[in-house]
Design a protein around this motif. Structure first.
Motif, PDB file in Angstrom:
ATOM      1  N   SER A 101     -14.725 -12.437 -33.229  1.00 13.20           N
ATOM      2  CA  SER A 101     -14.264 -12.884 -34.542  1.00 13.20           C
ATOM      3  C   SER A 101     -12.986 -13.698 -34.429  1.00 13.20           C
ATOM      4  N   LEU A 102     -12.119 -13.347 -33.471  1.00 13.39           N
ATOM      5  CA  LEU A 102     -10.893 -14.122 -33.256  1.00 13.39           C
ATOM      6  C   LEU A 102     -11.224 -15.531 -32.790  1.00 13.39           C
ATOM      7  N   LEU A 103     -12.183 -15.652 -31.862  1.00 14.08           N
ATOM      8  CA  LEU A 103     -12.537 -16.983 -31.361  1.00 14.08           C
ATOM      9  C   LEU A 103     -13.105 -17.843 -32.481  1.00 14.08           C
ATOM     10  N   ALA A 104     -13.896 -17.259 -33.360  1.00 14.00           N
ATOM     11  CA  ALA A 104     -14.425 -18.016 -34.493  1.00 14.00           C
ATOM     12  C   ALA A 104     -13.305 -18.474 -35.419  1.00 14.00           C
ATOM     13  N   ALA A 105     -12.335 -17.605 -35.665  1.00 13.07           N
ATOM     14  CA  ALA A 105     -11.269 -17.893 -36.628  1.00 13.07           C
ATOM     15  C   ALA A 105     -10.349 -19.010 -36.161  1.00 13.07           C
ATOM     16  N   VAL A 106      -9.971 -18.992 -34.870  1.00 12.72           N
ATOM     17  CA  VAL A 106      -8.975 -19.969 -34.418  1.00 12.72           C
ATOM     18  C   VAL A 106      -9.545 -21.377 -34.315  1.00 12.72           C
ATOM     19  N   HIS A 132      -7.505  -5.619 -38.762  1.00 13.38           N
ATOM     20  CA  HIS A 132      -7.215  -4.386 -39.502  1.00 13.38           C
ATOM     21  C   HIS A 132      -7.477  -3.209 -38.568  1.00 13.38           C
ATOM     22  N   GLY A 133      -6.417  -2.742 -37.948  1.00 17.24           N
ATOM     23  CA  GLY A 133      -6.515  -1.663 -36.977  1.00 17.24           C
ATOM     24  C   GLY A 133      -5.176  -1.456 -36.314  1.00 17.24           C
ATOM     25  N   SER A 134      -5.178  -0.868 -35.156  1.00 20.08           N
ATOM     26  CA  SER A 134      -3.927  -0.556 -34.475  1.00 20.08           C
ATOM     27  C   SER A 134      -3.376  -1.761 -33.732  1.00 20.08           C
ATOM     28  N   GLN A 135      -2.092  -1.710 -33.394  1.00 19.83           N
ATOM     29  CA  GLN A 135      -1.473  -2.799 -32.649  1.00 19.83           C
ATOM     30  C   GLN A 135      -2.059  -2.924 -31.255  1.00 19.83           C
ATOM     31  N   GLY A 136      -2.421  -1.794 -30.655  1.00 23.54           N
ATOM     32  CA  GLY A 136      -2.977  -1.831 -29.307  1.00 23.54           C
ATOM     33  C   GLY A 136      -4.270  -2.613 -29.246  1.00 23.54           C
ATOM     34  N   CYS A 137      -5.094  -2.498 -30.286  1.00 17.09           N
ATOM     35  CA  CYS A 137      -6.367  -3.224 -30.301  1.00 17.09           C
ATOM     36  C   CYS A 137      -6.135  -4.730 -30.338  1.00 17.09           C
ATOM     37  N   VAL A 138      -5.294  -5.184 -31.243  1.00 11.31           N
ATOM     38  CA  VAL A 138      -5.071  -6.628 -31.355  1.00 11.31           C
ATOM     39  C   VAL A 138      -4.406  -7.165 -30.100  1.00 11.31           C
ATOM     40  N   ALA A 139      -3.570  -6.359 -29.451  1.00 10.32           N
ATOM     41  CA  ALA A 139      -2.955  -6.789 -28.193  1.00 10.32           C
ATOM     42  C   ALA A 139      -4.012  -7.008 -27.120  1.00 10.32           C
ATOM     43  N   TYR A 140      -5.014  -6.148 -27.100  1.00 11.48           N
ATOM     44  CA  TYR A 140      -6.105  -6.304 -26.127  1.00 11.48           C
ATOM     45  C   TYR A 140      -6.872  -7.590 -26.379  1.00 11.48           C
ATOM     46  N   PHE A 141      -7.227  -7.868 -27.634  1.00 11.88           N
ATOM     47  CA  PHE A 141      -8.017  -9.066 -27.940  1.00 11.88           C
ATOM     48  C   PHE A 141      -7.230 -10.322 -27.577  1.00 11.88           C
ATOM     49  N   ARG A 142      -5.975 -10.361 -27.965  1.00 13.14           N
ATOM     50  CA  ARG A 142      -5.143 -11.536 -27.670  1.00 13.14           C
ATOM     51  C   ARG A 142      -5.017 -11.735 -26.162  1.00 13.14           C
ATOM     52  N   THR A 143      -4.753 -10.634 -25.451  1.00 13.39           N
ATOM     53  CA  THR A 143      -4.569 -10.733 -24.006  1.00 13.39           C
ATOM     54  C   THR A 143      -5.840 -11.175 -23.310  1.00 13.39           C
ATOM     55  N   HIS A 144      -6.957 -10.659 -23.756  1.00  9.11           N
ATOM     56  CA  HIS A 144      -8.248 -10.991 -23.129  1.00  9.11           C
ATOM     57  C   HIS A 144      -8.508 -12.485 -23.224  1.00  9.11           C
ATOM     58  N   LEU A 145      -8.283 -13.055 -24.392  1.00 11.10           N
ATOM     59  CA  LEU A 145      -8.489 -14.494 -24.584  1.00 11.10           C
ATOM     60  C   LEU A 145      -7.433 -15.305 -23.834  1.00 11.10           C
ATOM     61  N   THR A 146      -6.190 -14.845 -23.880  1.00 11.97           N
ATOM     62  CA  THR A 146      -5.101 -15.572 -23.234  1.00 11.97           C
ATOM     63  C   THR A 146      -5.279 -15.632 -21.724  1.00 11.97           C
ATOM     64  N   ARG A 147      -5.729 -14.545 -21.137  1.00 11.86           N
ATOM     65  CA  ARG A 147      -5.899 -14.522 -19.680  1.00 11.86           C
ATOM     66  C   ARG A 147      -6.995 -15.478 -19.225  1.00 11.86           C
ATOM     67  N   HIS A 148      -7.993 -15.700 -20.062  1.00 11.43           N
ATOM     68  CA  HIS A 148      -9.070 -16.634 -19.706  1.00 11.43           C
ATOM     69  C   HIS A 148      -8.629 -18.084 -19.918  1.00 11.43           C
ATOM     70  N   PHE A 149      -8.079 -18.368 -21.104  1.00 15.00           N
ATOM     71  CA  PHE A 149      -7.754 -19.746 -21.460  1.00 15.00           C
ATOM     72  C   PHE A 149      -6.362 -20.180 -21.008  1.00 15.00           C
ATOM     73  N   LYS A 150      -5.520 -19.226 -20.611  1.00 16.01           N
ATOM     74  CA  LYS A 150      -4.143 -19.526 -20.225  1.00 16.01           C
ATOM     75  C   LYS A 150      -3.393 -20.216 -21.365  1.00 16.01           C
ATOM     76  N   GLU A 151      -3.666 -19.781 -22.569  1.00 17.15           N
ATOM     77  CA  GLU A 151      -3.009 -20.285 -23.778  1.00 17.15           C
ATOM     78  C   GLU A 151      -2.657 -19.104 -24.678  1.00 17.15           C
ATOM     79  N   PRO A 152      -1.542 -19.199 -25.429  1.00 11.81           N
ATOM     80  CA  PRO A 152      -1.206 -18.115 -26.361  1.00 11.81           C
ATOM     81  C   PRO A 152      -2.210 -18.053 -27.506  1.00 11.81           C
TER      82      PRO A 152
END
Length: 511
Positions: A74-79, A89-109
């Motif tokens: 859903s994040l990839l669709a939104a951006v 809508h959830g915990s901070q740890g969850c959103v940190a995982y999603f952001r990190t997962h995408l960032t580590r692949h694309f090397k972009e914030p």
């Protein structure tokens, strides 16, 4: 001396230091680990057909799933949309995982915010978190749209996003006319491609509400899908430009996930304009480039918008031919000369290299559309797929994959494994070895364990840089796939023939 910054060791060296080696030995004793001989004995047993049968009999356990969870998609669709802020809508740890997962692949914030649900919200509901979070996100980050998805916590307690957004508007957290698409994306069902589809559908449904006109705008919509190769978005734009099409790419995250470094940070990097997205309901047709990431979106377009949809997966020569000819037929425009030249270069490259790929046996895993694209290309090169594993599989995918494999003499010995994980793949590689495996970075452990050479194609790729900048579709994409697979095979051959006068008895420099 101990505080000298030059003495700081990389983690690879750090854990070889005596104090860490001693720690690891103590850990084995504390955990009651069996002796080395027993470990070796059991490890060897797990490579057998007997263990494979037990492995494939398990039902209630997943080991190393070859998929991610819904909110990631859903994040990839939104951006991919102008000025859009993903809101989890959830915990901070969850959103940190999603952001990190995408960032580590694309090397972009990757920017995303959270409603920061804690134990209190898990008991009493996350309404207050949502209302306050939307107010803060709107005021601080000044987005043009906020796209909300959920995590497991919000789904388990049954938070109603529609009602929560309505309450947030009543409280003045966001203006009444501010677009807030939302999607329920529980991680305990589906996968990242399910989340992509749900969010894309919600964004298009929200932006196009009340925008249906009596006549079409003459445009063609393109939906890339869960696309992790930025080069594919650029390839699509080249095709659109060559045909001189009036087109809208729905979910254009090219600049967001591969932006130039110009010295200043911009939180929102281009993307599909909200105005164009709102008008996409009036297009002549919508073309999707992935089948299994957009089923709900396509159904909405066909049934609610009454708009024609077409699906192409232009990987390899034949499928790219179908895509290019399909565009020509749809638009009434001739095929540009540059595609004839690009096709010729791809066919020439494939002819040059086919002897090194013909008859090679392969294992492949990944998302359904990625695997189908790879199968299309590999069969054209005479590669023989043996193990085809898709964790987030569907009956429709398995039917399509089997029909494709049965249509080629090189696909006769393949088995499609739907819903299986990478521990299943390990058993397959030990009991029925192949020449190479195609998959994402997680397959490096399969490579080390089974000694099967790995060709890194898919998502995520964490341990190699910049592969995501290339294309995999179109004629240029076919050359890239050929390059990765063929050179991976040759590198593996070099590693096996590097002992002077023992294994290096071939003509290495004329390969």
């Amino acid at each position: 001396m101990a505080q000298n910054v030059n003495n700081i060791k990389d983690h690879v060296d750090l854990f070889h230091q005596p104090e860490y080696q001693e720690l690891f030995e103590n850990k084995k004793q504390f955990e009651g680990m069996p002796d080395a001989e027993k470990v070796k004995e059991v490890a060897e047993w797990t490579k057998t057909w007997e263990y494979r049968e037990k492995n494939f009999a398990r039902e209630a356990l997943t080991i190393n799933p070859a998929k991610a969870c819904q909110p990631l998609g859903s994040l990839l669709a939104a951006v991919g949309f102008e000025g859009t802020l993903p809101f989890v809508h959830g915990s901070q740890g969850c959103v940190a995982y999603f952001r990190t997962h995408l960032t580590r692949h694309f090397k972009e914030p990757v920017s995303a915010v959270s409603s920061s649900m804690t134990e209190n919200a898990a008991v009493f509901g996350g309404l207050r978190n949502m209302v306050d979070g939307l107010a803060n996100a709107y005021a601080l980050y000044k987005p043009k749209m906020i796209a909300i998805c959920t995590t497991c916590m919000a789904e388990v307690i049954g938070d109603d996003l529609g009602a929560f957004v309505g309450n947030a508007r009543q409280d003045g957290s966001i203006p009444d006319d501010f677009p807030v698409p939302f999607a329920h994306t529980p991680s305990f069902v589906g996968s990242h491609i399910t989340g992509y589809d749900s969010m894309m559908k919600s964004i298009l449904d929200t932006l196009t509400e009340g925008k249906k006109a009596e006549t079409t705008n003459g445009k063609i919509n393109f939906i890339p899908g869960f696309e992790t190769y930025i080069g594919n978005l650029r390839e699509l734009k080249k095709i659109i430009s060559a045909f001189d099409l009036d087109a809208t790419i729905l979910g254009d995250h090219e600049m967001y996930l591969d932006s130039p470094n110009l010295g200043e940070f911009e939180m929102y990097q281009e993307g599909t304009s909200l105005e164009d997205a709102a008008d996409c309901i009036n297009a002549e047709a919508t073309i999707t480039l992935q089948t299994y990431t957009t089923p709900k979106t396509r159904k909405m377009i066909e049934t609610q918008w009454k708009q024609k949809t077409l699906t192409y997966r232009p990987w390899g020569i034949k499928a790219t031919d179908e895509f290019i000819m399909g565009l020509s037929e749809l638009t009434g425009k001739p095929i540009p000369k540059e595609f004839e030249l690009a096709r010729g270069r791809a066919v020439d490259a494939m002819t040059d290299t086919q002897a090194w790929l013909h008859g090679k046996k392969a294992a492949v895993y990944g998302d359904p559309d990625l695997v189908m694209g790879l199968l299309q290309f590999m069969l054209e090169m005479g590669v023989e797929p043996v193990h085809v594993l898709v964790h987030n599989s569907t009956n429709a995918f398995e039917k399509e994959a089997k029909e494709l494999l049965e249509s080629s003499p090189f696909g006769q010995n393949a088995t499609v494994w739907g819903g299986k994980d990478l521990w299943h793949m390990r058993s397959l590689l030990f009991t029925e070895p192949v020449d190479f495996i195609v998959g994402n970075s997680y397959a490096k452990y399969l490579e080390r364990d089974t000694k099967t050479p790995l060709i890194r194609i898919g998502y995520p790729i964490f341990d190699r840089h910049h592969l995501h900048r290339y294309s995999t579709m179109g004629y240029e994409g076919a050359i890239n796939l050929l390059n990765w697979i063929a050179n991976g095979i040759l590198e593996s051959l070099d590693r096996k023939t590097d002992t002077p006068a023992v294994t290096d008895i071939s003509f290495d420099l004329v390969r």
